[in-house]
Each structure stands twice: as structure tokens, then as C-alpha cells.
Design an enzyme around this catalytic site. Structure first.
Site, short mmCIF file in Angstrom:
data_model
loop_
_atom_site.label_atom_id
_atom_site.label_comp_id
_atom_site.label_asym_id
_atom_site.label_seq_id
_atom_site.Cartn_x
_atom_site.Cartn_y
_atom_site.Cartn_z
N THR A 132 11.33 -26.03 18.34
CA THR A 132 12.54 -25.53 18.99
C THR A 132 13.51 -26.67 19.30
O THR A 132 13.08 -27.82 19.50
CB THR A 132 12.15 -24.82 20.30
OG1 THR A 132 13.33 -24.58 21.07
CG2 THR A 132 11.22 -25.68 21.17
N ASP A 133 14.79 -26.33 19.42
CA ASP A 133 15.78 -27.34 19.83
C ASP A 133 15.59 -27.75 21.29
O ASP A 133 16.13 -28.78 21.72
CB ASP A 133 17.21 -26.83 19.60
CG ASP A 133 17.56 -25.55 20.36
OD1 ASP A 133 16.70 -25.01 21.08
OD2 ASP A 133 18.72 -25.09 20.23
N GLU A 134 14.82 -26.97 22.06
CA GLU A 134 14.68 -27.28 23.49
C GLU A 134 13.96 -28.60 23.74
O GLU A 134 14.04 -29.16 24.84
CB GLU A 134 13.96 -26.14 24.22
CG GLU A 134 14.72 -24.84 24.11
CD GLU A 134 14.36 -23.82 25.17
OE1 GLU A 134 13.70 -24.17 26.16
OE2 GLU A 134 14.75 -22.65 25.00
N TYR A 157 7.69 -25.04 29.01
CA TYR A 157 7.67 -24.56 27.62
C TYR A 157 8.08 -25.67 26.67
O TYR A 157 7.37 -26.00 25.71
CB TYR A 157 8.60 -23.34 27.47
CG TYR A 157 8.99 -23.06 26.02
CD1 TYR A 157 8.03 -22.60 25.11
CD2 TYR A 157 10.29 -23.26 25.56
CE1 TYR A 157 8.37 -22.35 23.78
CE2 TYR A 157 10.64 -23.02 24.24
CZ TYR A 157 9.68 -22.57 23.35
OH TYR A 157 10.02 -22.33 22.04
N LYS A 161 5.98 -27.72 23.77
CA LYS A 161 6.38 -27.74 22.35
C LYS A 161 6.61 -29.19 21.90
O LYS A 161 6.20 -29.57 20.79
CB LYS A 161 7.67 -26.93 22.14
CG LYS A 161 7.53 -25.42 22.28
CD LYS A 161 6.65 -24.77 21.23
CE LYS A 161 7.23 -24.76 19.84
NZ LYS A 161 6.37 -23.96 18.91
P1 NAD Z 1 7.05 -14.56 20.23
O1 NAD Z 1 6.67 -14.81 21.64
O2 NAD Z 1 7.87 -13.38 19.87
O3 NAD Z 1 5.72 -14.47 19.33
C1 NAD Z 1 4.65 -15.36 19.50
C2 NAD Z 1 3.46 -14.79 18.71
O4 NAD Z 1 2.37 -15.72 18.87
C3 NAD Z 1 2.97 -13.44 19.23
O5 NAD Z 1 2.70 -12.59 18.13
C4 NAD Z 1 1.69 -13.78 19.97
O6 NAD Z 1 0.73 -12.72 19.97
C5 NAD Z 1 1.19 -14.99 19.20
N1 NAD Z 1 0.33 -15.85 20.02
C6 NAD Z 1 0.58 -16.32 21.27
N2 NAD Z 1 -0.46 -17.03 21.72
C7 NAD Z 1 -1.39 -17.05 20.72
C8 NAD Z 1 -2.67 -17.64 20.57
N3 NAD Z 1 -3.24 -18.34 21.56
N4 NAD Z 1 -3.33 -17.46 19.40
C9 NAD Z 1 -2.79 -16.72 18.39
N5 NAD Z 1 -1.58 -16.13 18.49
C10 NAD Z 1 -0.89 -16.29 19.63
O7 NAD Z 1 7.72 -15.92 19.73
P2 NAD Z 1 8.95 -16.14 18.76
O8 NAD Z 1 10.20 -16.03 19.52
O9 NAD Z 1 8.75 -15.32 17.54
O10 NAD Z 1 8.74 -17.69 18.41
C11 NAD Z 1 7.87 -18.08 17.36
C12 NAD Z 1 7.87 -19.60 17.25
O11 NAD Z 1 9.19 -20.06 17.01
C13 NAD Z 1 7.40 -20.30 18.51
O12 NAD Z 1 6.62 -21.41 18.12
C14 NAD Z 1 8.68 -20.74 19.19
O13 NAD Z 1 8.46 -21.90 19.95
C15 NAD Z 1 9.57 -21.02 18.00
N6 NAD Z 1 11.01 -20.84 18.22
C16 NAD Z 1 11.51 -19.68 18.76
C17 NAD Z 1 12.89 -19.52 18.89
C18 NAD Z 1 13.49 -18.24 19.45
O14 NAD Z 1 14.70 -18.19 19.67
N7 NAD Z 1 12.71 -17.20 19.69
C19 NAD Z 1 13.74 -20.55 18.50
C20 NAD Z 1 13.20 -21.72 17.97
C21 NAD Z 1 11.83 -21.85 17.82
O1 DAU Z 2 16.63 -22.61 21.90
C1 DAU Z 2 15.50 -22.04 21.33
C2 DAU Z 2 14.75 -21.27 22.39
O2 DAU Z 2 15.50 -20.10 22.66
C3 DAU Z 2 13.32 -20.91 21.96
O3 DAU Z 2 12.58 -22.08 21.79
C4 DAU Z 2 12.66 -20.02 23.01
O4 DAU Z 2 11.38 -19.61 22.55
C5 DAU Z 2 13.52 -18.79 23.22
O5 DAU Z 2 12.97 -17.98 24.22
C6 DAU Z 2 14.94 -19.21 23.60
O6 DAU Z 2 14.97 -19.83 24.92
P1 DAU Z 2 16.13 -19.53 25.98
O7 DAU Z 2 15.63 -19.84 27.32
O8 DAU Z 2 17.41 -20.15 25.56
O9 DAU Z 2 16.28 -17.92 25.73
P2 DAU Z 2 16.46 -16.71 26.76
O10 DAU Z 2 16.78 -15.52 25.95
O11 DAU Z 2 15.33 -16.63 27.72
O12 DAU Z 2 17.76 -17.13 27.58
C7 DAU Z 2 19.00 -17.34 26.91
C8 DAU Z 2 20.02 -17.77 27.97
O13 DAU Z 2 20.28 -16.64 28.81
C9 DAU Z 2 19.53 -18.87 28.90
O14 DAU Z 2 20.62 -19.69 29.26
C10 DAU Z 2 19.02 -18.12 30.13
C11 DAU Z 2 19.94 -16.91 30.18
N1 DAU Z 2 19.36 -15.67 30.74
C12 DAU Z 2 18.17 -15.23 30.25
C13 DAU Z 2 17.59 -14.06 30.72
C14 DAU Z 2 16.24 -13.59 30.20
C15 DAU Z 2 20.06 -14.93 31.68
O15 DAU Z 2 21.17 -15.32 32.11
N2 DAU Z 2 19.50 -13.77 32.15
C16 DAU Z 2 18.28 -13.31 31.71
O16 DAU Z 2 17.81 -12.25 32.22
#
Ligand code: NAD
Ligand code: DAU
Length: 351
Positions: A132-134, A157, A161
Site C-alpha cells: 500500500t502507499d500508506e 496497519y 504492511k
Molecule cells: P480485504 O480486507 O477486502 O480482503 C482481505 C482478504 O484477506 C479477505 O478475503 C480475508 O478473508 C483474507 N485474509 C485476512 N486474514 C487472513 C489470514 N490470516 N489468512 C488468509 N486469508 C486472510 O482487503 P483488500 O482491500 O482487498 O486488500 C487486499 C490487499 O491489498 C491487502 O494486502 C492490502 O493491504 C492491499 N491494498 C489495499 C488497498 C485498498 O484500497 N483496499 C490499496 C492498496 C493496497
Molecule cells: O491508500 C491505500 C489504503 O486505502 C489501503 O492500504 C487500505 O487497505 C484501505 O483501507 C485504504 O485506507 P484508507 O484509510 O485511506 O481508506 P478508508 O476508506 O478507511 O478511508 C478513506 C478516507 O476517508 C480516510 O481519510 C478516512 C476517511 N473516512 C473513512 C471512513 C470509513 C471518513 O471520513 N469516514 C469514514 O467513515
């Protein structure tokens, strides 16, 4: 079957789109989805491909070393695309420990198993770690994260990562494990679990419930359509250079408040509401602890080296996303029942 690929976390949001792309595009690959099915994992996300002859599901916890070693011995994978993680920042603030186990220990178990199984022949093998970019921390008003930006994670988190990214690089350096890493910005699109901002807001607007905006809504995120992320993963898995990192972003920055106001307009139109009706639901709530101000990605390396670029404009992608949620009420109702209700009460109604 020419190749066997493990995709971890394939029942989650991004993982399910990656599985669909690989199962359909590469009939000669055997795709093994390894997922524990936590609250975020949902096999409904894969209904359309679950019977494909090149797809197998294995319910397993990556933290369980014995089970992971057995799966590697059983399938002898040629590649791993590792997405399984605890992914929600707010949950990492209320309960960090699970993030350490899954995101760090789980990744190490996969690295060790890959190292062992590939000890004799490392030719054409690849361990692809999705990050992730975080991990880069938070930007001020200017600048972009590049692959050279120093790591500075700020939440449990992102710290977990970042730790797993360092371990993946260390296995490449020390043991010559063939790895590649990508760091992506915020994804949005179908199948996004409604604890995250966009799907949570869609669900609340639909049900005329308050839309919680943390702080003043001035935090900035760079949004990318999930299928564009899946396509980037395909390009990097096949053509990325060994040991390299690729940043993936949408070049699409929005403050949370502007994004939600735009979403409200789209929802008013789709639900035939009076213009402005949904915006009245916006409610400012207590800020997230340690809330990162701004993320923005420079994807030049990926675009110039591998020819990838986002295919959708945000306005179009958001409309497609809203259409998907409105057409898939059963999916939404199923995931917001049970545990989700408790999470929502603890997170928003007890503050
Ligand atoms: P998500 O939470 O939707 O899905 C995570 C999946 O991992 C689920 O299916 C869960 O059951 C599985 N999982 C969790 N713990 C596990 C374990 N111990 N063993 C096996 N499986 C397990 O997540 P996502 O948003 O699809 O993100 C997927 C990946 O991409 C993550 O590594 C996250 O850090 C990365 N990522 C997410 C975003 C985003 O915006 N969502 C952006 C950049 C990177
Ligand atoms: O940048 C990549 C990341 O983006 C991934 O690595 C994470 O897995 C993914 O969850 C996401 O993280 P964020 O914290 O940016 O996403 P989230 O949707 O939780 O929040 C987006 C923005 O909105 C953040 O600034 C927090 C804000 N927010 C979020 C929620 C859930 C609110 O203002 N209200 C809310 O209820």
C-alpha cells in the site's frame, strides 16, 4: 496446466478481482485461492468463476505455518500473488494485534514456504507482494510518493504492511528469493466491504443514514478503480523486474468532503431524489487517531516500463460502482448483517 499460482486473500475486495482476471485470461494457469474467510472474505465475490476448471479454493489461515507448508507441498506453486491482509486502518487502531499476526507473521510463513519449495529450482518463480502507499506515511500539500520515498508508516496497519515489505526485500537480498512488490493507492469499485469510505457512504445514503466524515473532511486520497489495479498486478506479475518496487496510483486526488459531495449528487440522480437531498446526510464526526493528511502516487515507473495506465476516469468509475451496489442489494444486505452491525455501533454510535 502450465503454471500453478497461489493468490492469497482472493475472497476479499481486490483479491476477488485479481482471481477473476487471472482465471478468465489464463486458462493454462491453475489458480489456487488461499483465504481464511475473515469478516472481509466473501466467496459470493467469486460466484461467477467458482466452477471454472482452472480454479481451486483452499480455506486456510496464512498464520498457520503447518497448513501453509502442507499447501505448498501439495501444489508446488510456481508463483504467489500475496494479497491476504487485515486491511482496515480503523480496525488496526482498535485492535492492532491481529494485524501483526496476519500481515507480518503470515507473510513470513509464505516467504519461508516459497523459499523451501523453490530451493532446488528457482527458475521462472515469483513471489509478488501486494502493498500500500500508506507505508510512505503522509504528504503535505505538495509532492507525490515515488518508489524512492522513505518509509514512514503512521498507523498499526501501515506499520505492519511496511514491516512485511521490508521482510520481502530482505528475503530477496539475503536468500535471492525472486520477489516483486507494488504499493497502490486507495481502490474503489464493486465488492468493496462497506466499512471503507465509499461503500459505507453509498450504503448510508441509500438508507438515508448519516454519512460520517472524519474531522473536517480535508484529508486527501488518490482513488483508483479496482479493475485497473488488477490489470496493473497482471502486468507487474508477468513483466516487472526482479527485486523491484512499482507504485500504482490513479492520478486522481480528492478531499474526502468533495468526493462525498460528488457521490451525493450521483446518488440523488440514481435514486430520483431532489438535488441536494443526500448531501444533508453529511455528518462531521471525531477524527481518526493519527489520521494521515494526504496520499498521492507517482506511477511514472509503472507507466513507462510496463505501459500500464488507468482505463477509467473517476466520474465514470464511481457511477459504475454506484450502479453495481444498487443492482446487488442482496450482496450488500448479506455483508451488513450480523458482525457488521456490531462493528458499526462500536465504531460510530458509541463515540
Ligand atoms: P480485504 O480486507 O477486502 O480482503 C482481505 C482478504 O484477506 C479477505 O478475503 C480475508 O478473508 C483474507 N485474509 C485476512 N486474514 C487472513 C489470514 N490470516 N489468512 C488468509 N486469508 C486472510 O482487503 P483488500 O482491500 O482487498 O486488500 C487486499 C490487499 O491489498 C491487502 O494486502 C492490502 O493491504 C492491499 N491494498 C489495499 C488497498 C485498498 O484500497 N483496499 C490499496 C492498496 C493496497
Ligand atoms: O491508500 C491505500 C489504503 O486505502 C489501503 O492500504 C487500505 O487497505 C484501505 O483501507 C485504504 O485506507 P484508507 O484509510 O485511506 O481508506 P478508508 O476508506 O478507511 O478511508 C478513506 C478516507 O476517508 C480516510 O481519510 C478516512 C476517511 N473516512 C473513512 C471512513 C470509513 C471518513 O471520513 N469516514 C469514514 O467513515
Amino acid at each position: 496446466m502450465k503454471k500453478t499460482i497461489f493468490i492469497t486473500g482472493g475472497a476479499g475486495f481486490i483479491g476477488s478481482h485479481v482471481i477473476r482476471l487471472f482465471v478468465n485470461k489464463y486458462p493454462n494457469y491453475k489458480i489456487v485461492n488461499i483465504d481464511k474467510l475473515t469478516y472481509a472474505g466473501n466467496l459470493e465475490n467469486l460466484k461467477d468463476i467458482e466452477k471454472a476448471s482452472n480454479y481451486i479454493f483452499e480455506k486456510a489461515d496464512i498464520v498457520d505455518k503447518k497448513v501453509i507448508d502442507e499447501l505448498f507441498a501439495k501444489y508446488k506453486p510456481d508463483g504467489i500473488i500475496h494479497l491476504a491482509a487485515e486491511s482496515h486502518v480503523d480496525r488496526s487502531i482498535t485492535n492492532p494485534t491481529e494485524f501483526i499476526y496476519t500481515n507480518i507473521v503470515g507473510t513470513v510463513n509464505l516467504l519461508n514456504a516459497a523459499r523451501e519449495i523453490w530451493a532446488e529450482n528457482i527458475q521462472d518463480k515469483r513471489f509478488y507482494h501486494i502493498s500500500t502507499d500508506e507505508v510512505y506515511g503522509s504528504l503535505g500539500d505538495n509532492g507525490l510518493f515515488t518508489e524512492k520515498t522513505a518509509y514512514d508508516p503512521k498507523s498499526p496497519y501501515s506499520a505492519a504492511k511496511a514491516s512485511s515489505d521490508h521482510l520481502v526485500r530482505a528475503y530477496n537480498h539475503t536468500f535471492k528469493l525472486p520477489v516483486v512488490i507494488s504499493n497502490c493507492s486507495n481502490n474503489y469499485g464493486p465488492n468493496h466491504f462497506p466499512e471503507k469510505l465509499i461503500p459505507l457512504a453509498i450504503n448510508n445514503i441509500k438508507n438515508m443514514k448519516p454519512i460520517p466524515i472524519y474531522g473536517k473532511g480535508e484529508n486527501v486520497r488518490d482513488w483508483l478503480y479496482v479493475i485497473d489495479h488488477a490489470k496493473a498486478i497482471d502486468a507487474i506479475y508477468h513483466n516487472g523486474r526482479d527485486g523491484e518496487t512499482y507504485n500504482i496510483g490513479g492520478n486522481n486526488e480528492w478531499t474526502n468532503i468533495n468526493l462525498i459531495k460528488h457521490l451525493c449528487k450521483v446518488m440523488d440522480k440514481k435514486l430520483n431524489r431532489t438535488p441536494g437531498a443526500s448531501e444533508l446526510l453529511i455528518t462531521f464526526v471525531k477524527d481518526r487517531a493519527g489520521h494521515d493528511l494526504r496520499y498521492a502516487i507517482d506511477s511514472t515507473k509503472l507507466m513507462t516500463e510496463l505501459g500500464w495506465k488507468p482505463s477509467l476516469q473517476f466520474e465514470e468509475g464511481l457511477e459504475k460502482t454506484v450502479d453495481w451496489y444498487l443492482a446487488n442489494e442482496d450482496w450488500l444486505n448479506n455483508v451488513v448483517s450480523g458482525d457488521y452491525q456490531k462493528y458499526y455501533r462500536d465504531m460510530y454510535e458509541c463515540k
